[in-house]
Write an enzyme that holds these catalytic residues in place. Structure first.
Site, PDB file in Angstrom:
ATOM      1  N   HIS A  12       0.826  -1.222   0.000  1.00  0.00           N
ATOM      2  CA  HIS A  12       0.000   0.000   0.000  1.00  0.00           C
ATOM      3  C   HIS A  12       0.859   1.271   0.000  1.00  0.00           C
ATOM      4  O   HIS A  12       0.494   2.289   0.598  1.00  0.00           O
ATOM      5  CB  HIS A  12      -1.017  -0.024   1.147  1.00  0.00           C
ATOM      6  CG  HIS A  12      -0.440  -0.096   2.528  1.00  0.00           C
ATOM      7  ND1 HIS A  12      -0.983  -0.884   3.514  1.00  0.00           N
ATOM      8  CD2 HIS A  12       0.622   0.515   3.089  1.00  0.00           C
ATOM      9  CE1 HIS A  12      -0.278  -0.737   4.630  1.00  0.00           C
ATOM     10  NE2 HIS A  12       0.689   0.109   4.393  1.00  0.00           N
ATOM     11  N   HIS A  59      -1.770   4.869   9.619  1.00  0.00           N
ATOM     12  CA  HIS A  59      -0.444   5.474   9.767  1.00  0.00           C
ATOM     13  C   HIS A  59      -0.560   6.790  10.528  1.00  0.00           C
ATOM     14  O   HIS A  59      -0.255   7.855   9.990  1.00  0.00           O
ATOM     15  CB  HIS A  59       0.195   5.685   8.396  1.00  0.00           C
ATOM     16  CG  HIS A  59       0.305   4.437   7.564  1.00  0.00           C
ATOM     17  ND1 HIS A  59      -0.770   3.853   6.944  1.00  0.00           N
ATOM     18  CD2 HIS A  59       1.373   3.660   7.284  1.00  0.00           C
ATOM     19  CE1 HIS A  59      -0.365   2.761   6.291  1.00  0.00           C
ATOM     20  NE2 HIS A  59       0.924   2.623   6.490  1.00  0.00           N
ATOM     21  N   HIS A 193      10.785  -3.159   3.044  1.00  0.00           N
ATOM     22  CA  HIS A 193      11.132  -1.738   3.027  1.00  0.00           C
ATOM     23  C   HIS A 193      11.523  -1.258   4.416  1.00  0.00           C
ATOM     24  O   HIS A 193      11.043  -1.757   5.419  1.00  0.00           O
ATOM     25  CB  HIS A 193      10.013  -0.870   2.442  1.00  0.00           C
ATOM     26  CG  HIS A 193       8.722  -0.800   3.195  1.00  0.00           C
ATOM     27  ND1 HIS A 193       7.977  -1.896   3.542  1.00  0.00           N
ATOM     28  CD2 HIS A 193       8.016   0.279   3.630  1.00  0.00           C
ATOM     29  CE1 HIS A 193       6.863  -1.498   4.151  1.00  0.00           C
ATOM     30  NE2 HIS A 193       6.869  -0.191   4.227  1.00  0.00           N
ATOM     31  N   GLU A 240       5.012  -5.009   8.356  1.00  0.00           N
ATOM     32  CA  GLU A 240       3.621  -4.883   7.860  1.00  0.00           C
ATOM     33  C   GLU A 240       3.129  -6.182   7.221  1.00  0.00           C
ATOM     34  O   GLU A 240       1.923  -6.403   7.113  1.00  0.00           O
ATOM     35  CB  GLU A 240       3.532  -3.775   6.795  1.00  0.00           C
ATOM     36  CG  GLU A 240       3.636  -2.373   7.348  1.00  0.00           C
ATOM     37  CD  GLU A 240       3.349  -1.305   6.300  1.00  0.00           C
ATOM     38  OE1 GLU A 240       3.076  -0.181   6.703  1.00  0.00           O
ATOM     39  OE2 GLU A 240       3.397  -1.588   5.077  1.00  0.00           O
TER      40      GLU A 240
HETATM   41 FE   LIG Z   1       2.041   1.097   5.615  1.00  0.00          FE
END
Ligand SMILES: [Fe+2]
Length: 282
Positions: A12, A59, A193, A240
């Site tokens: 996402h 977030h 990431h 995540e």
């Molecule tokens: Fe995220």
């Protein structure tokens, strides 16, 4: 009864949504990523689900660090688009499915998953980017959405194994809803990431591809990857990926992979997409 017919695992990355919003999907940088989304959009349009459950993380848009629900379900009739600092994304408001969402909340809590219930909340890129990726630039989203948030922002997040069990419970909950509905479940976030520190920009293609393979081959074993391993192999934000296990747990053990797309780079991350179908049929 309602049935979960398929699952979608999808990154996402906020920059993916921004590329769509700013008309940049045809540029040399973005085109290879977006070309790979086209078969997924076609597949989803043909499937035409009646509703989607989207597992994502907020977030710091709807919740600050003052209140951090581990698992949360949105039961509202609609969810406005969050302003993440540049104004809300120019995408349609997200329509909920309050009746099904309340049923899921009741079933999950009585099944010993202590969900937080959200009667109102904005939804951020964690939810809207997966919709954009799989539905394109719509004037209205093609199906109602039940947002399901998982904390992966503040330690300790839930384990992958716990997420997998939540997926199992979601499936039981859906199948006890007395309405003939086809449901798709999304697990979002990742892939590898890291956004800060000495390893910022870390990409681990080998780990990501093994993760995609494991989703089909041995999802239970995959769900036992530890937080430490995610952080070491996939970067601090790679954790995540636990959210994909909620999606996977809601599917058949032998769900079939029907499509995948993996691309590096998308901003400073890897972007993955995986579609799994229950063999029991749509
Ligand atoms: Fe995220």
């Amino acid at each position: 009864m309602a049935r979960i017919v398929a699952g979608i695992g999808v990154s996402h990355v906020p920059a993916i949504g921004a590329a769509m919003d700013r008309g940049k999907t045809g540029t040399p940088y973005w085109e290879p990523l977006f070309k790979g989304y086209e078969p997924a959009r076609k597949w989803l349009a043909e499937l035409a689900p009646d509703a989607a459950i989207i597992v994502y993380n907020d977030h710091a848009s709807a919740f600050s660090l003052e209140i951090i629900p581990t698992f949360l379900i949105g039961v509202a009739e609609r969810f406005p688009i969050a302003d993440e600092g540049f104004g809300p994304r120019p995408v349609p408001i997200v329509e909920g499915h309050s009746e099904l969402a309340w049923h899921l909340a009741e079933s999950l809590i009585l099944d010993e998953f202590d969900m937080t219930i959200a009667n109102a909340m904005p939804v951020d890129h964690g939810l809207t980017v997966p919709l954009s990726v799989t539905c394109g630039q719509a004037t209205a989203w093609p199906f109602p959405v039940i947002p399901l948030c998982v904390n992966v922002v503040q330690y300790p997040p839930p384990t992958g194994a716990r997420c997998f069990k939540l997926g199992r419970a979601i499936r039981r909950a859906v199948e006890s809803f007395d309405r003939d509905m086809k449901i798709v479940i999304y697990g979002t976030g990742g892939m590898s990431h890291q956004l800060q520190g000495e390893r910022a920009g870390l990409i681990n293609r080998r780990f990501d591809i093994a993760f995609l393979d494991g989703m089909t081959r041995d999802p239970q074993a995959l769900s036992r990857i530890s937080h430490t391993e995610y952080m070491r192999e996939a970067g601090s934000e790679g954790v995540e990926m636990v959210m994909w296990h909620v999606m996977r747990g809601a599917l058949d053990e032998d769900a079939a992979e029907v499509y995948r797309h993996y691309h590096v780079p998308a901003s400073n991350t890897a972007a993955g997409l995986l579609i799994l179908e229950n063999r029991s049929g749509a």
